[in-house]
Design a protein around this motif. Structure first.
Motif, PDB file in Angstrom:
ATOM      1  N   ARG A  25      -6.172   4.049   1.200  1.00  0.00           N
ATOM      2  CA  ARG A  25      -5.124   3.277   0.500  1.00  0.00           C
ATOM      3  C   ARG A  25      -4.784   3.909  -0.845  1.00  0.00           C
ATOM      4  N   GLU A  29      -2.169   7.039   1.365  1.00  0.00           N
ATOM      5  CA  GLU A  29      -0.918   6.298   1.488  1.00  0.00           C
ATOM      6  C   GLU A  29       0.212   6.859   0.612  1.00  0.00           C
ATOM      7  N   ARG A  64       6.562  -1.814   4.941  1.00  0.00           N
ATOM      8  CA  ARG A  64       5.583  -0.825   4.515  1.00  0.00           C
ATOM      9  C   ARG A  64       4.365  -1.491   3.893  1.00  0.00           C
ATOM     10  N   GLU A  68       0.696  -0.570   5.247  1.00  0.00           N
ATOM     11  CA  GLU A  68      -0.288   0.156   4.445  1.00  0.00           C
ATOM     12  C   GLU A  68      -1.463  -0.709   4.003  1.00  0.00           C
ATOM     13  N   ALA A  72      -3.279  -0.731   8.126  1.00  0.00           N
ATOM     14  CA  ALA A  72      -4.244   0.334   7.870  1.00  0.00           C
ATOM     15  C   ALA A  72      -5.651  -0.229   7.718  1.00  0.00           C
TER      16      ALA A  72
END
Length: 269
Positions: A25, A29, A64, A68, A72
């Motif tokens: 992250r 990212e 998004r 993310e 994720a």
């Protein structure tokens, strides 16, 4: 004890997945965001060349922010749990042999070596043939071929690594530890080298987009983004496998302590 090993593997995988997610992250990212921005700009340039202004605009199914963070995060944790379970199963089988034949060997050492071997066989070697790429790198028409080739390379590396370990243990009492290690390592590298040579290669990093007159309309994909993404991808997997091995070793220590305490209490009765 086998069930405790599986539990230890799941706990270790969960912690490792969380660490991997936090790292991704923070460091990966931003590279993904740059790649997505590039993809959007290139698509707009291609539409302009084709005279299809805004003809292919599509809304995102997930924002998004969701991708993310939630996406994720869930993906990293699930992958960590899966690797932890597999790690525990392989450790159980390996320790059943090592613990019986070499009782003085520390199981934490075996766990550490297994984590290192897992990182090399499951990730690093396949990465050498098919390195990780950010979004916008890769042809949509070759997704199936690329995925199948990567899976094949991973399976070959894993199976040959297991065979190399079996060979090393078989050779150990015959030619000694050093030579057994050398022979097994050379055999492993030879087989995976042949597999790399036989499997197809893919070089699909977008080059500069040009107009019919040769003028550059949009630049090629930034090389620094590809390089940084791949570097952080390796670091991310190193963190995952390192944490997996360390946490598993800590849990093994706790299990051994409890068993020793229980045995001492039983002897006092």
């Amino acid at each position: 004890m086998e069930k405790k090993f599986i539990g230890a593997g799941l706990i270790s995988g969960l912690v490792a997945g969380l660490f991997a997610f936090v790292f991704a992250r923070i460091f990966i990212e931003p590279q993904v965001a740059k790649a997505i921005d590039y993809e959007g700009g290139r698509s707009a340039a291609e539409e302009m060349l084709a005279g299809e202004h805004g003809a292919h605009e599509h809304g995102e199914v997930f924002t998004r922010s969701v991708q993310e963070n939630i996406g994720a995060g869930v993906g990293s944790i699930v992958f960590g749990l899966a690797m932890g379970a597999v790690f525990a199963v392989i450790f159980t089988v390996l320790w059943a042999y090592v613990g019986r034949r070499y009782p003085l060997v520390d199981p934490r050492l075996v766990a550490g070596l297994l984590a290192f071997g897992g990182f090399v066989a499951v990730y690093l070697v396949p990465f050498g043939k098919y390195p990780a790429n950010p979004p916008a790198v890769g042809n949509d028409d070759t997704i199936g071929s690329r995925s199948g080739s990567y899976l094949t390379m991973t399976l070959v590396s894993l199976v040959v690594a297991i065979a190399a370990v079996v060979l090393a243990f078989w050779l150990l009492p015959r030619i000694g530890g050093l030579y057994a290690l050398i022979v097994s390592a050379v055999g492993y590298l030879t087989v995976v080298g042949v597999a790399m040579a036989l499997l197809p290669s893919f070089d699909e990093v977008p080059t500069a987009l040009t107009a019919p007159d040769g003028a550059i309309v949009f630049p090629g994909f930034p090389g620094d983004v590809v390089g940084t993404f791949r570097f952080y991808s390796i670091a991310n997997q190193m963190i995952l496998w390192t944490v997996l091995g360390l946490v598993f070793a800590v849990v093994l220590t706790r299990l051994a302590t409890r068993r020793t305490t229980a045995a001492s209490a039983e002897s006092l009765r």
